[in-house]
Design a protein around this motif. Structure first.
Motif, PDB file in Angstrom:
ATOM      1  N   VAL A   1       4.942  56.394  33.886  1.00  0.00           N
ATOM      2  CA  VAL A   1       4.354  57.673  33.489  1.00  0.00           C
ATOM      3  C   VAL A   1       4.910  58.808  34.341  1.00  0.00           C
ATOM      4  O   VAL A   1       5.282  59.871  33.826  1.00  0.00           O
ATOM      5  CB  VAL A   1       2.815  57.609  33.584  1.00  0.00           C
ATOM      6  CG1 VAL A   1       2.212  59.002  33.392  1.00  0.00           C
ATOM      7  CG2 VAL A   1       2.255  56.645  32.554  1.00  0.00           C
ATOM      8  N   LEU A   2       5.008  58.597  35.649  1.00  0.00           N
ATOM      9  CA  LEU A   2       5.551  59.645  36.526  1.00  0.00           C
ATOM     10  C   LEU A   2       7.020  59.898  36.229  1.00  0.00           C
ATOM     11  O   LEU A   2       7.480  61.050  36.243  1.00  0.00           O
ATOM     12  CB  LEU A   2       5.362  59.260  37.993  1.00  0.00           C
ATOM     13  CG  LEU A   2       3.937  59.299  38.540  1.00  0.00           C
ATOM     14  CD1 LEU A   2       3.949  59.083  40.051  1.00  0.00           C
ATOM     15  CD2 LEU A   2       3.236  60.607  38.215  1.00  0.00           C
ATOM     16  N   ALA A   3       7.790  58.847  35.972  1.00  0.00           N
ATOM     17  CA  ALA A   3       9.215  59.026  35.671  1.00  0.00           C
ATOM     18  C   ALA A   3       9.407  59.846  34.398  1.00  0.00           C
ATOM     19  O   ALA A   3      10.255  60.748  34.326  1.00  0.00           O
ATOM     20  CB  ALA A   3       9.891  57.657  35.550  1.00  0.00           C
ATOM     21  N   LYS A   4       8.622  59.540  33.355  1.00  0.00           N
ATOM     22  CA  LYS A   4       8.723  60.298  32.115  1.00  0.00           C
ATOM     23  C   LYS A   4       8.271  61.750  32.306  1.00  0.00           C
ATOM     24  O   LYS A   4       8.881  62.680  31.761  1.00  0.00           O
ATOM     25  CB  LYS A   4       7.880  59.624  31.031  1.00  0.00           C
ATOM     26  CG  LYS A   4       8.398  58.277  30.579  1.00  0.00           C
ATOM     27  CD  LYS A   4       9.721  58.402  29.850  1.00  0.00           C
ATOM     28  CE  LYS A   4       9.567  59.051  28.491  1.00  0.00           C
ATOM     29  NZ  LYS A   4      10.871  59.102  27.749  1.00  0.00           N
ATOM     30  N   ALA A   5       7.198  61.943  33.084  1.00  0.00           N
ATOM     31  CA  ALA A   5       6.719  63.303  33.336  1.00  0.00           C
ATOM     32  C   ALA A   5       7.755  64.105  34.122  1.00  0.00           C
ATOM     33  O   ALA A   5       7.947  65.302  33.869  1.00  0.00           O
ATOM     34  CB  ALA A   5       5.396  63.265  34.091  1.00  0.00           C
ATOM     35  N   SER A   6       8.433  63.472  35.065  1.00  0.00           N
ATOM     36  CA  SER A   6       9.466  64.155  35.841  1.00  0.00           C
ATOM     37  C   SER A   6      10.616  64.586  34.951  1.00  0.00           C
ATOM     38  O   SER A   6      11.117  65.722  35.049  1.00  0.00           O
ATOM     39  CB  SER A   6       9.967  63.234  36.958  1.00  0.00           C
ATOM     40  OG  SER A   6      10.943  63.889  37.742  1.00  0.00           O
ATOM     41  N   ALA A   7      11.048  63.680  34.055  1.00  0.00           N
ATOM     42  CA  ALA A   7      12.133  64.026  33.134  1.00  0.00           C
ATOM     43  C   ALA A   7      11.713  65.156  32.200  1.00  0.00           C
ATOM     44  O   ALA A   7      12.500  66.066  31.902  1.00  0.00           O
ATOM     45  CB  ALA A   7      12.527  62.787  32.336  1.00  0.00           C
ATOM     46  N   PHE A   8      10.473  65.134  31.747  1.00  0.00           N
ATOM     47  CA  PHE A   8       9.968  66.190  30.860  1.00  0.00           C
ATOM     48  C   PHE A   8      10.023  67.545  31.549  1.00  0.00           C
ATOM     49  O   PHE A   8      10.489  68.529  30.973  1.00  0.00           O
ATOM     50  CB  PHE A   8       8.542  65.862  30.436  1.00  0.00           C
ATOM     51  CG  PHE A   8       7.872  66.945  29.652  1.00  0.00           C
ATOM     52  CD1 PHE A   8       8.078  67.070  28.291  1.00  0.00           C
ATOM     53  CD2 PHE A   8       7.019  67.858  30.274  1.00  0.00           C
ATOM     54  CE1 PHE A   8       7.467  68.083  27.560  1.00  0.00           C
ATOM     55  CE2 PHE A   8       6.408  68.865  29.560  1.00  0.00           C
ATOM     56  CZ  PHE A   8       6.628  68.985  28.198  1.00  0.00           C
TER      57      PHE A   8
ATOM     58  N   PRO B   1       9.602  61.076  45.039  1.00  0.00           N
ATOM     59  CA  PRO B   1      10.001  62.485  44.984  1.00  0.00           C
ATOM     60  C   PRO B   1       9.101  63.283  44.049  1.00  0.00           C
ATOM     61  O   PRO B   1       8.490  62.728  43.131  1.00  0.00           O
ATOM     62  CB  PRO B   1      11.435  62.422  44.438  1.00  0.00           C
ATOM     63  CG  PRO B   1      11.470  61.156  43.636  1.00  0.00           C
ATOM     64  CD  PRO B   1      10.566  60.192  44.352  1.00  0.00           C
ATOM     65  N   PRO B   2       9.005  64.589  44.234  1.00  0.00           N
ATOM     66  CA  PRO B   2       8.237  65.425  43.303  1.00  0.00           C
ATOM     67  C   PRO B   2       8.800  65.344  41.887  1.00  0.00           C
ATOM     68  O   PRO B   2       9.963  64.968  41.671  1.00  0.00           O
ATOM     69  CB  PRO B   2       8.391  66.840  43.887  1.00  0.00           C
ATOM     70  CG  PRO B   2       8.753  66.628  45.320  1.00  0.00           C
ATOM     71  CD  PRO B   2       9.552  65.369  45.363  1.00  0.00           C
ATOM     72  N   LEU B   3       7.973  65.713  40.928  1.00  0.00           N
ATOM     73  CA  LEU B   3       8.407  65.735  39.532  1.00  0.00           C
ATOM     74  C   LEU B   3       9.331  66.930  39.278  1.00  0.00           C
ATOM     75  O   LEU B   3       9.195  67.982  39.908  1.00  0.00           O
ATOM     76  CB  LEU B   3       7.195  65.850  38.604  1.00  0.00           C
ATOM     77  CG  LEU B   3       6.065  64.826  38.766  1.00  0.00           C
ATOM     78  CD1 LEU B   3       4.978  65.099  37.737  1.00  0.00           C
ATOM     79  CD2 LEU B   3       6.581  63.408  38.641  1.00  0.00           C
ATOM     80  N   GLY B   4      10.258  66.748  38.328  1.00  0.00           N
ATOM     81  CA  GLY B   4      11.081  67.860  37.881  1.00  0.00           C
ATOM     82  C   GLY B   4      12.413  68.005  38.574  1.00  0.00           C
ATOM     83  O   GLY B   4      13.182  68.925  38.248  1.00  0.00           O
TER      84      GLY B   4
END
Length: 544
Positions: free
Chosen positions: A395-402, A454-457
């Motif tokens: 979930v975090l990986a997908k949110a970061s990519a988004f 790491p932080p998202l984005g």
């Protein structure tokens, strides 16, 4: 035999002059007062349990804002010292002025902030004989006006403007017994500060502009009213005669508040032992009313901007938190109160396909409308990923990519946890966010150590380390706390002190979940000028 040299006993000297001592620990609410201090606050043994909250009913509500200097010192302002006058309700129905002076001590070995100081009866300081300066000293009037205007310049809301008009030091500087204030809102006049008793039914807190009250009349006519005779005043406003309740003034001036041609409201200035107004008095009244009008115009615009910012922020947060059989969730959000700032803090909770619950908290970089808009998009996308039942790290990986694909060049910190309330199993992943806390059933608090990420984005081509999952357990009756950094960070202060303050407040807070959430906000974000927004989410597994 020679004369014995006298010795100075500091404690005896303080007690003889009615000066008491206190020690206060804000994180726990503990307040230690010596006997003289308890007498100064008119506290009886049965109504004092050694907690700061015991004093709240004693301090008159209108004077709570007079303690803003303490709030500024606790926030880590330029000075750790503060001094304040406020009124204490006595058991015989009267009130009296009390003075408190203290220092914030931040260098304790345990990292806990303490406040130490003295408290005393201030009746002699504020005696009526010292209320009025010489009327023929124009230079003193200008100096007096300048000092009082500084207090107005610091006001950040309409309520704080009203508090300045009720500040005893300000009244003394202007030679006034009391001041009232009403503001014009949507064609009605709202009373912000009254000189009448709080239980009076008239004048109402809100009145039509056409109603015949002194403040209404000067707004309607845009002309001041002056009274130097009580009979003349009561002849014009006979309905006010029964509502004086011991308020004795011999003269009054009612002044319209106008700025840039716009009527804002009106104020009243009440005098004691005066039966005429000199030219210097009129000059001072006019200059002071202009200063109040300027301050009122500024804070009114600021209040409107804050309402818009808070509305935008709240619109981005979830409308409701889902039911969680086997546990309870409560959330809180507090907007920044310093200026007009929209933050990117958010929280969310979602029911998972396996019957568990997913909870998240995060913070998008920045304090502007773009941060709030990005927060809203990221929260919705992340909730959608979580609702599909994916693992936390996915979930975090997908949110970061988004977030990276939005091209906003901003990052966000975030935590996402999956909790099976039936078993207490916890799975979590962290993207650079402050670690959650866990309160055990015995009140002890532990930090939930999550694997870092790491932080998202951040750009995908940075080849960052993937998010790692962490497993833990939530036993029956235990409470999990997720929070944003606005709850613990203060300018110029080490983050560890904020975390220690949070842990202490979390541990010492009440058992009820809703009361505990309020306790954390009240304890950790005191005062009207918080510089950052703050969010928290608490989940408690049912004890049974």
């Amino acid at each position: 035999m020679g004369d014995t040299e006298p010795r100075l006993d500091r404690g005896e000297a303080l007690a003889a002059t009615g000066v008491g001592c206190f020690l206060w620990v804000p994180a726990t609410g503990q307040l230690i007062l010596d006997p003289v201090g308890r007498d100064a606050l008119d506290l009886l043994p049965g109504e004092y349990r050694g907690l700061a909250e015991d004093l709240r009913p004693k301090i008159l509500r209108d004077d709570w804002t007079l303690l803003s200097g303490l709030s500024a010192a606790l926030r880590g302002g330029l000075k750790d010292a503060y001094s304040a006058y406020f009124r204490v309700a006595l058991h015989d129905g009267r009130s009296r002025w009390t003075h408190v002076r203290g220092n914030v001590v931040r260098d304790g070995s345990d990292g806990v902030t303490r406040v130490v100081g003295v408290v005393r009866d201030a009746t002699l300081d504020l005696s009526p004989s010292s209320l009025r300066p010489p009327a023929d000293e124009d230079s003193d009037h200008l100096h007096t006006l300048g000092e009082a205007a500084i207090a107005l310049a610091r006001a950040m809301s309409v309520r704080e403007v009203g508090a300045v008009l009720g500040d005893e030091l300000c009244l003394r500087r202007l030679g006034v017994k009391a001041m009232s204030l009403a503001v014009l809102e949507q064609g009605r006049l709202r009373l912000v500060r009254s000189v009448l008793s709080l239980d009076d039914a008239e004048p109402p807190q809100k009145s039509r502009l056409a109603d015949s009250w002194p403040l209404n009349d000067v707004v309607r006519s845009a002309r001041p009213l002056f009274f130097t005779s009580v009979p003349d005043f009561l002849d014009r406003y006979p309905r006010l005669a029964p509502h004086q309740h011991g308020f004795h003034a011999t003269a009054a001036a009612f002044l319209p508040l106008v700025e840039q041609g716009q009527p804002l409201g009106a104020m009243g200035m009440f005098y004691e032992n005066t039966n005429s107004f000199s030219l210097a008095d009129h000059t001072l009244m006019t200059a002071w009313s202009r200063a109040v009008a300027r301050a009122l115009h500024r804070v009114t615009m600021l209040d409107r901007s804050r309402e818009i910012a808070a509305g935008l922020q709240n619109a981005m947060l979830p409308r409701r938190i889902p039911e969680t059989p086997g546990g309870r969730i409560t959330v809180r959000y507090r907007t920044a109160r310093q200026g007009v700032r929209v933050g990117g803090d958010w929280y969310d909770a979602v029911t998972l396909p396996d019957g568990g619950v997913g909870v998240a908290i995060g913070d998008v970089q920045g304090h502007d409308t773009e941060a709030a808009a990005l927060m809203g998009q990221l929260r919705v996308a992340m909730t959608a990923y979580a609702a599909e039942g994916h693992p936390c790290e996915w979930v975090l990986a997908k949110a970061s990519a988004f977030l990276a694909e939005l091209g906003a060049d901003r990052f966000a910190t975030c935590q996402y946890l999956r909790i099976a309330l039936a078993t207490g199993a916890v799975h979590a992943a962290n993207a650079g966010h402050p670690l959650p806390l866990l309160r055990r059933t015995d009140g002890t608090v532990d930090r939930l150590e999550l694997a870092g990420g790491p932080p998202l984005g951040l750009p995908a081509d940075w080849d960052l380390t993937p998010y790692s999952p962490t497993s833990a357990r939530l036993d029956p009756g235990e409470t999990l706390l997720l929070y944003s950094d606005g709850l613990v960070e203060r300018p110029g202060e080490d983050i560890d002190r904020g975390l220690a303050r949070l842990s202490a407040a979390f541990s010492a807070g009440p058992a009820d979940l809703e009361e505990l959430a309020d306790h954390l906000l009240d304890t950790l974000t005191p005062g009207p000028h918080a510089e950052d927004d703050a969010a928290l989410l608490m989940l408690r597994r049912d004890a049974a």
